[in-house]
Design an enzyme around this catalytic site. Structure first.
Site, PDB file in Angstrom:
ATOM      1  N   LYS A   1       0.842  -1.199   0.000  1.00 33.58           N
ATOM      2  CA  LYS A   1       0.000   0.000   0.000  1.00 33.58           C
ATOM      3  C   LYS A   1       0.883   1.258   0.000  1.00 33.58           C
ATOM      4  CE  LYS A   1      -0.340  -0.353   4.982  1.00 33.58           C
ATOM      5  NZ  LYS A   1      -0.774  -1.287   6.013  1.00 33.58           N
TER       6      LYS A   1
ATOM      7  N   TYR B   1      16.529  30.016   7.928  1.00 33.33           N
ATOM      8  CA  TYR B   1      15.275  30.668   8.330  1.00 33.33           C
ATOM      9  C   TYR B   1      15.119  30.662   9.844  1.00 33.33           C
ATOM     10  CZ  TYR B   1      13.429  30.708   3.557  1.00 33.33           C
ATOM     11  OH  TYR B   1      13.222  30.948   2.229  1.00 33.33           O
TER      12      TYR B   1
HETATM   13  C1  LIG Z   1      -0.108  -2.180   6.662  1.00 32.74           C
HETATM   14  C2  LIG Z   1      -0.721  -3.439   7.098  1.00 32.74           C
HETATM   15  C3  LIG Z   1       0.075  -4.563   7.347  1.00 32.74           C
HETATM   16  C4  LIG Z   1       1.584  -4.522   7.332  1.00 32.74           C
HETATM   17  O1  LIG Z   1       2.050  -3.894   8.503  1.00 32.74           O
HETATM   18  P1  LIG Z   1       3.614  -3.770   8.823  1.00 32.74           P
HETATM   19  O2  LIG Z   1       3.634  -3.345  10.238  1.00 32.74           O
HETATM   20  O3  LIG Z   1       4.158  -2.725   7.903  1.00 32.74           O
HETATM   21  O4  LIG Z   1       4.196  -5.100   8.597  1.00 32.74           O
HETATM   22  C5  LIG Z   1      -0.578  -5.754   7.643  1.00 32.74           C
HETATM   23  N1  LIG Z   1      -1.927  -5.815   7.707  1.00 32.74           N
HETATM   24  C6  LIG Z   1      -2.718  -4.741   7.506  1.00 32.74           C
HETATM   25  C7  LIG Z   1      -4.192  -4.880   7.608  1.00 32.74           C
HETATM   26  C8  LIG Z   1      -2.140  -3.519   7.204  1.00 32.74           C
HETATM   27  O5  LIG Z   1      -2.908  -2.454   7.010  1.00 32.74           O
END
Ligand SMILES: *Cc1c(COP(=O)(O)O)cnc(C)c1O
Length: 357
Positions: free
Chosen positions: A35, A254
């Protein structure tokens, strides 16, 4: 000027880290979580590198479509599922799997038939984000099983809130709630994110869902990724544009937030929040100049950041500056900036050139 800032994605490191996950969870299939554009590494690059994974998890139907466009046929799971019957039809046409986490989705499935879609029934075992309450899981499963156009192998899933803390009791409680809510129900099961793969072997079940570990990021509180044999998948790097001798008692950048304690060389690097480098990274945030540790001084601006070069008075314009990657874990930079590694890699902007190695 062409900006010299690049994000180099190491496909061999991605594959190596997938191998580490398989060794840790030998009896499970691996759904690679890609994702947010592969945690900011580039969806296509990551998916092509991890084409041996057993499935891919995404947050949007558009991402599922991008994976299918690569010609891959593994399961692609859309984590929040669908929000309308049109989206449900689109998932079906992509042969994508859907998380089902809400009564509204059950109603749509009951109303709109079609070719069977595989559903991952999400149970809220204590995180209180998405999912059916444990006591509602059985009825939701029965409704799913009875609905037309739902594939027979319904996957039972949940997500952990604190699996990165191996000592915290919450994961054990969530495991117990899940076991009770699903006892006797048919179907495969999926619980573990990266940290649970590494620290909670009792959670591995049929499908594991690693994200951060695949990218070589720290996923366990207080432990570097290297402690688990994971390799960083990204080098975020740029170059010095200038090295200036600044007199003692002058103020840098800045807001004039940092005062030179002595006459000293200050490097100016081509990186800023316009590239996704965090503006809130304070003076003292580590970088590597020519592979040697150095620190930011003054505020990060849109295109530029300033670096204390007292340890390297001979540094010159054009010299390489590593912002994070091999030799400087992204979690170290994240800790200095008061955030987590995931946010940093996800924040890189479009003007940064991505290179695949
Ligand atoms: C993002 C996600 C994962 C992976 O999580 P990590 O901590 O990055 O391994 C697994 N299951 C779901 C439902 C997620 O949203």
């Amino acid at each position: 000027m062409t900006r010299p800032i690049t994000a180099t994605v190491h496909t061999d490191a991605l594959r190596h880290n997938l191998g580490v996950m398989r060794v840790r969870a030998p009896g499970s299939r691996v759904m690679a979580m890609v994702k947010a554009d592969g945690y900011g590494h580039g969806l296509e690059t990551v998916v092509r590198a991890l084409r041996d994974a057993d499935g891919f998890g995404v947050a949007s139907i558009d991402d599922a479509e991008r994976i299918r466009a690569l010609g891959l046929e593994q399961p692609v799971l859309v984590l929040s599922g669908f929000a309308s019957v049109e989206e449900l039809a689109r998932l079906r046409s992509l042969a994508a799997d859907s998380v089902v986490h809400h009564d509204a989705q059950l109603q749509m499935l009951e109303q709109a038939g079609g070719p069977p879609i595989r559903c991952w029934l999400k149970i809220d075992t204590g995180m209180h984000r998405l999912g059916f309450a444990p006591e509602a899981a059985r009825q939701a499963h029965a409704r799913l099983s009875a609905a037309g156009g739902v594939a027979d192998d319904i996957v039972l899933m949940t997500h952990f809130a604190s699996s990165d803390e191996f000592e915290a009791p919450q994961t054990r409680q969530q495991l117990e709630v899940f076991a009770e809510a699903t006892a006797g129900l048919p179907g495969t099961r999926s619980l573990a994110n990266s940290a649970a793969i590494l620290g909670w072997p009792g959670s591995h079940a049929d499908w594991v869902r690693p994200g951060g570990a695949l990218y070589g990021m720290s996923v366990v509180a207080g432990k570097p990724a290297a402690a688990f044999g994971l390799r960083p998948a990204m080098d975020f790097a740029t170059r010095l544009l200038a090295v200036n001798r600044i007199r003692r008692g002058e103020r840098i950048g800045y807001g004039a937030t940092w005062e030179t304690p002595e006459d000293m060389p200050v490097g100016v690097a081509a990186v800023g929040y316009g590239d996704g480098y965090p503006r809130h990274a304070p003076s003292g945030t580590p970088v590597l100049v020519n592979g040697v540790p150095a620190q930011l001084v003054g505020r990060v601006s849109m295109d530029l950041a300033t670096i204390d070069l007292r340890a390297q008075p001979d540094a010159r314009p054009g010299d390489p500056v590593l912002l994070w990657g091999e030799g400087l874990p992204v979690e170290t930079v994240a800790a200095a900036a008061g955030t987590i590694a995931y946010e940093l890699t996800c924040s890189i902007t479009r003007r940064v050139r991505f290179v695949e190695r």
